[in-house]
Write a protein that holds these residues in place. Structure first.
Motif, PDB file in Angstrom:
ATOM      1  N   GLY A  18       6.848   4.164  17.422  1.00  0.00           N
ATOM      2  CA  GLY A  18       6.350   3.783  18.728  1.00  0.00           C
ATOM      3  C   GLY A  18       4.889   4.109  18.980  1.00  0.00           C
ATOM      4  N   GLN A  19       4.231   4.773  18.047  1.00  0.00           N
ATOM      5  CA  GLN A  19       2.833   5.160  18.273  1.00  0.00           C
ATOM      6  C   GLN A  19       1.933   3.931  18.259  1.00  0.00           C
ATOM      7  N   ALA A  20       0.897   3.945  19.086  1.00  0.00           N
ATOM      8  CA  ALA A  20       0.036   2.775  19.219  1.00  0.00           C
ATOM      9  C   ALA A  20      -0.630   2.411  17.897  1.00  0.00           C
ATOM     10  N   MET A  21      -1.267   3.379  17.250  1.00  0.00           N
ATOM     11  CA  MET A  21      -1.883   3.120  15.947  1.00  0.00           C
ATOM     12  C   MET A  21      -0.888   3.493  14.864  1.00  0.00           C
ATOM     13  N   GLN A  22      -0.592   2.541  14.007  1.00  0.00           N
ATOM     14  CA  GLN A  22       0.360   2.747  12.933  1.00  0.00           C
ATOM     15  C   GLN A  22      -0.363   3.054  11.618  1.00  0.00           C
ATOM     16  N   TRP A  23       0.398   3.572  10.634  1.00  0.00           N
ATOM     17  CA  TRP A  23      -0.127   3.779   9.302  1.00  0.00           C
ATOM     18  C   TRP A  23      -0.352   2.412   8.644  1.00  0.00           C
TER      19      TRP A  23
ATOM     20  N   LEU B 137       0.814  -1.211   0.000  1.00  0.00           N
ATOM     21  CA  LEU B 137       0.000   0.000   0.000  1.00  0.00           C
ATOM     22  C   LEU B 137       0.848   1.262   0.000  1.00  0.00           C
ATOM     23  N   HIS B 138       2.025   1.224   0.636  1.00  0.00           N
ATOM     24  CA  HIS B 138       2.868   2.415   0.718  1.00  0.00           C
ATOM     25  C   HIS B 138       3.391   2.857  -0.645  1.00  0.00           C
ATOM     26  N   TRP B 139       3.265   2.002  -1.666  1.00  0.00           N
ATOM     27  CA  TRP B 139       3.698   2.391  -3.011  1.00  0.00           C
ATOM     28  C   TRP B 139       2.600   3.125  -3.766  1.00  0.00           C
ATOM     29  N   THR B 140       1.393   3.171  -3.242  1.00  0.00           N
ATOM     30  CA  THR B 140       0.304   3.839  -3.961  1.00  0.00           C
ATOM     31  C   THR B 140       0.362   5.347  -3.729  1.00  0.00           C
ATOM     32  N   THR B 141      -0.241   6.089  -4.651  1.00  0.00           N
ATOM     33  CA  THR B 141      -0.248   7.549  -4.579  1.00  0.00           C
ATOM     34  C   THR B 141      -1.225   8.021  -3.500  1.00  0.00           C
ATOM     35  N   PRO B 142      -0.780   8.871  -2.578  1.00  0.00           N
ATOM     36  CA  PRO B 142      -1.676   9.302  -1.491  1.00  0.00           C
ATOM     37  C   PRO B 142      -2.943   9.999  -1.977  1.00  0.00           C
ATOM     38  N   LYS B 143      -2.800  10.893  -2.949  1.00  0.00           N
ATOM     39  CA  LYS B 143      -3.958  11.657  -3.398  1.00  0.00           C
ATOM     40  C   LYS B 143      -4.994  10.725  -4.038  1.00  0.00           C
TER      41      LYS B 143
ATOM     42  N   PRO C 107      10.028   4.781   5.549  1.00  0.00           N
ATOM     43  CA  PRO C 107       9.361   5.492   6.644  1.00  0.00           C
ATOM     44  C   PRO C 107       7.846   5.511   6.458  1.00  0.00           C
ATOM     45  N   SER C 108       7.151   5.698   7.548  1.00  0.00           N
ATOM     46  CA  SER C 108       5.701   5.783   7.492  1.00  0.00           C
ATOM     47  C   SER C 108       5.281   6.885   6.525  1.00  0.00           C
ATOM     48  N   PRO C 109       4.378   6.597   5.569  1.00  0.00           N
ATOM     49  CA  PRO C 109       3.979   7.605   4.584  1.00  0.00           C
ATOM     50  C   PRO C 109       3.384   8.874   5.170  1.00  0.00           C
ATOM     51  N   ASP C 110       2.781   8.784   6.364  1.00  0.00           N
ATOM     52  CA  ASP C 110       2.194  10.002   6.953  1.00  0.00           C
ATOM     53  C   ASP C 110       2.992  10.512   8.141  1.00  0.00           C
TER      54      ASP C 110
END
Length: 255
Positions: free
Chosen positions: A170-175, A108-114, A162-165
């Protein structure tokens, strides 16, 4: 698509050999979450079909999409004949057909965000399920991991994505759960971690590294040099932490 997203085709056979597959537990989690029959699925960035064959084996009619022709050719060697294959990036898929499930396995991280989420929603039946799962395969021994980082440093500062957003590790909810929680199209966002440890030879671990995009985009001489150095510093067998982070969400039934 970024160059790293299209770098895997030159090592399609190695990708199939060295990348770990997915446990049957993963499919059960998706089907249970669905809470209704899941008969059709669209896969985003199917690679060599490691997740495809699991869902197809569970009786789901899968349409596997993949932009790289070499990866798609390798996929066709390993999936049931009934799997439909489409060579296309997610952004180029025709809208019209709707599925009970849309999922992405480490893609999914390879897809375009917009427009990502409106497009996923358009491909889902109302109340249909979206699933994304994956995670880094890392050395479990901190000393071995430090040694590999030191060997890699002259060539790569990091081999991770890296996380796309920008969500910190360490955050509980991840991308992508963070985005799904803010998205008007989806409800009932859930995150599950499937714990997994694997033991492989150092050579197989280096084979795995040879399929990671950060190494694939290095000049050939540098790639060969760094991978050779990494293999030399490792013991014959290594333990890997290969946890799978899964995110599930449901398309709003009223939209």
């Amino acid at each position: 698509m970024p160059a790293r997203a299209l770098s895997f085709g030159m090592v399609a056979e190695q990708y199939e050999r060295y990348r770990p597959g997915y446990p049957a537990e993963l499919v059960e989690l998706v089907l249970t979450y669905g809470n209704r029959p899941i008969q059709t699925a669209l896969e985003i960035g199917a690679g060599t079909g490691k997740a495809t064959r699991l869902f197809a084996g569970a009786g789901v009619a899968v349409t596997a999409t993949e932009p790289d022709g070499a990866m798609l050719a390798e996929l066709r060697k390993h999936v049931p004949a009934g799997v439909e294959t489409v060579r296309a990036a997610f952004e180029a898929l025709r809208l019209g057909a709707k599925y009970d499930l849309v999922y992405a396995a480490a893609a999914l991280h390879w897809t375009t965000p917009k427009g990502r989420w409106s497009r996923v929603a358009a491909l889902l039946e109302p109340g249909g399920v979206f699933a994304s799962f994956g995670g880094p395969t890392q050395l479990a021994d901190p000393a071995a991991a430090d040694a590999v980082r030191a060997a890699r440093a002259p060539f790569l500062t990091s081999d991770e994505i890296p996380s796309p957003d920008g969500t910190p590790p360490g955050q509980a909810m991840q991308w992508p759960g963070t985005e799904l929680q803010r998205c008007e199209w989806f409800v009932d966002v859930q995150q599950t971690v499937i714990k997994r440890r694997l033991t492989v030879s150092a050579r197989d671990y280096v084979g795995h590294l040879s399929t990671i995009s950060a190494y694939l985009t290095l000049p050939t001489s540098q790639r060969e040099q760094v991978l050779s150095q990494i293999e030399q510093i490792l013991p014959q067998r290594v333990e890997l932490s290969a946890d799978i982070i899964m995110h599930l969400a449901r398309r709003r039934p009223d939209q």
